[in-house]
Design a protein around this motif. Structure first.
Motif, PDB file in Angstrom:
ATOM      1  N   VAL A  46       0.845  -1.194   0.000  1.00 51.73           N
ATOM      2  CA  VAL A  46       0.000   0.000   0.000  1.00 51.73           C
ATOM      3  C   VAL A  46       0.879   1.241   0.000  1.00 51.73           C
ATOM      4  N   PHE A  47       1.828   1.278   0.938  1.00 51.21           N
ATOM      5  CA  PHE A  47       2.689   2.453   1.051  1.00 51.21           C
ATOM      6  C   PHE A  47       3.531   2.645  -0.213  1.00 51.21           C
ATOM      7  N   GLU A  48       4.005   1.560  -0.781  1.00 55.83           N
ATOM      8  CA  GLU A  48       4.821   1.639  -1.990  1.00 55.83           C
ATOM      9  C   GLU A  48       4.015   2.190  -3.160  1.00 55.83           C
ATOM     10  N   GLN A  49       2.794   1.700  -3.335  1.00 56.23           N
ATOM     11  CA  GLN A  49       1.953   2.175  -4.438  1.00 56.23           C
ATOM     12  C   GLN A  49       1.654   3.669  -4.308  1.00 56.23           C
ATOM     13  N   PHE A  50       1.263   4.106  -3.114  1.00 54.05           N
ATOM     14  CA  PHE A  50       0.972   5.525  -2.913  1.00 54.05           C
ATOM     15  C   PHE A  50       2.233   6.374  -3.064  1.00 54.05           C
ATOM     16  N   SER A  51       3.314   5.921  -2.471  1.00 52.44           N
ATOM     17  CA  SER A  51       4.564   6.670  -2.528  1.00 52.44           C
ATOM     18  C   SER A  51       5.058   6.835  -3.962  1.00 52.44           C
ATOM     19  N   LEU A  54       2.323   8.961  -6.238  1.00 55.12           N
ATOM     20  CA  LEU A  54       2.185  10.374  -5.866  1.00 55.12           C
ATOM     21  C   LEU A  54       3.521  11.029  -5.546  1.00 55.12           C
ATOM     22  N   ARG A  55       4.590  10.308  -5.826  1.00 57.90           N
ATOM     23  CA  ARG A  55       5.956  10.831  -5.642  1.00 57.90           C
ATOM     24  C   ARG A  55       6.178  11.433  -4.251  1.00 57.90           C
ATOM     25  N   PHE A  56       5.831  10.645  -3.228  1.00 56.88           N
ATOM     26  CA  PHE A  56       6.012  11.114  -1.858  1.00 56.88           C
ATOM     27  C   PHE A  56       7.468  11.502  -1.615  1.00 56.88           C
ATOM     28  N   PRO A  57       7.687  12.481  -0.766  1.00 58.88           N
ATOM     29  CA  PRO A  57       9.056  12.902  -0.448  1.00 58.88           C
ATOM     30  C   PRO A  57       9.806  11.827   0.342  1.00 58.88           C
ATOM     31  N   SER A  58      11.105  11.969   0.398  1.00 53.63           N
ATOM     32  CA  SER A  58      11.952  10.962   1.053  1.00 53.63           C
ATOM     33  C   SER A  58      11.655  10.818   2.546  1.00 53.63           C
ATOM     34  N   TYR A  59      11.060  11.825   3.156  1.00 58.55           N
ATOM     35  CA  TYR A  59      10.759  11.740   4.590  1.00 58.55           C
ATOM     36  C   TYR A  59       9.493  10.952   4.895  1.00 58.55           C
ATOM     37  N   GLY A  61       7.167   8.351   6.127  1.00 56.55           N
ATOM     38  CA  GLY A  61       7.485   7.441   7.223  1.00 56.55           C
ATOM     39  C   GLY A  61       7.014   6.002   7.091  1.00 56.55           C
ATOM     40  N   TRP A  62       6.369   5.625   6.003  1.00 52.54           N
ATOM     41  CA  TRP A  62       5.921   4.248   5.773  1.00 52.54           C
ATOM     42  C   TRP A  62       5.050   3.728   6.915  1.00 52.54           C
ATOM     43  N   ASN A  63       4.096   4.563   7.356  1.00 57.42           N
ATOM     44  CA  ASN A  63       3.107   4.149   8.345  1.00 57.42           C
ATOM     45  C   ASN A  63       1.814   4.908   8.062  1.00 57.42           C
ATOM     46  N   TRP A  64       0.732   4.542   8.739  1.00 59.66           N
ATOM     47  CA  TRP A  64      -0.575   5.144   8.464  1.00 59.66           C
ATOM     48  C   TRP A  64      -0.598   6.656   8.713  1.00 59.66           C
TER      49      TRP A  64
END
Length: 170
Positions: A46-51, A54-59, A61-64
């Motif tokens: 889930v976190f990988e797909q969203f990250s 949506l090009r999440f920033p490096s910070y 945190g890989w949690n809800w």
């Protein structure tokens, strides 16, 4: 999907026919992220797909809470509106009912926050972040029920947080 009355999370059968008015927002730049529910069988997926989408920033945190925070911000992905399309939605956290409810609740809550923007230019524009879950027709009703349940739980949690507690003197 872009009307004020629409919920920020919607379930659609993959073969649904929609009018152009329903799919295209009234105006402005739209960021579209396509995610694959088949790759979201566990929380890391889930976190990988969203990250990635949506090009999440490096910070990130890989949690809800970090997912909620990043979806609430998106300043690194400038757009007027955001559309998240999740294909194969029934596969999302299929074996993790609690995690699935948390994800759906986050999507509903974040969508509500975006819809209640305090920016004067955005007033009355409808949802500024919208998630569409695509599935086979036979799965649509059960997914709708899960989304509605997550929406209700999210609303109840928000009300409980705002409600003052009465404490009796010791």
């Amino acid at each position: 999907m872009w009307r004020n009355s629409e919920r920020p999370v919607q379930v659609l059968p993959s073969n649904a026919l929609l009018s152009l008015e329903d799919v295209v927002p009234p105006s402005g730049v739209v960021a579209v992220a396509r995610l694959d529910g088949a790759a979201m069988v566990d929380v890391d997926g889930v976190f990988e797909q969203f990250s990635d989408a949506l090009r999440f920033p490096s910070y990130f945190g890989w949690n809800w809470p970090a997912l909620s925070e990043c979806l609430s911000d998106l300043h690194w992905l400038p757009a007027r509106r955001y559309l998240i399309i999740i294909e194969n939605a029934p596969c999302i956290l299929r074996e993790n009912v609690d995690g699935r409810a948390v994800l759906f609740s986050i999507l509903a809550e974040v969508g509500r926050r975006w819809a209640n923007s305090y920016e004067p230019d955005d007033y009355g524009m409808g949802p500024l972040l919208h998630a569409t879950l695509l599935c086979d027709e036979q799965d649509a009703e059960s997914l709708e029920q899960e989304i509605a349940s997550a929406h209700t739980a999210s609303t109840a949690n928000r009300s409980a947080i705002r409600k003052p507690t009465s404490r009796s003197p010791s």
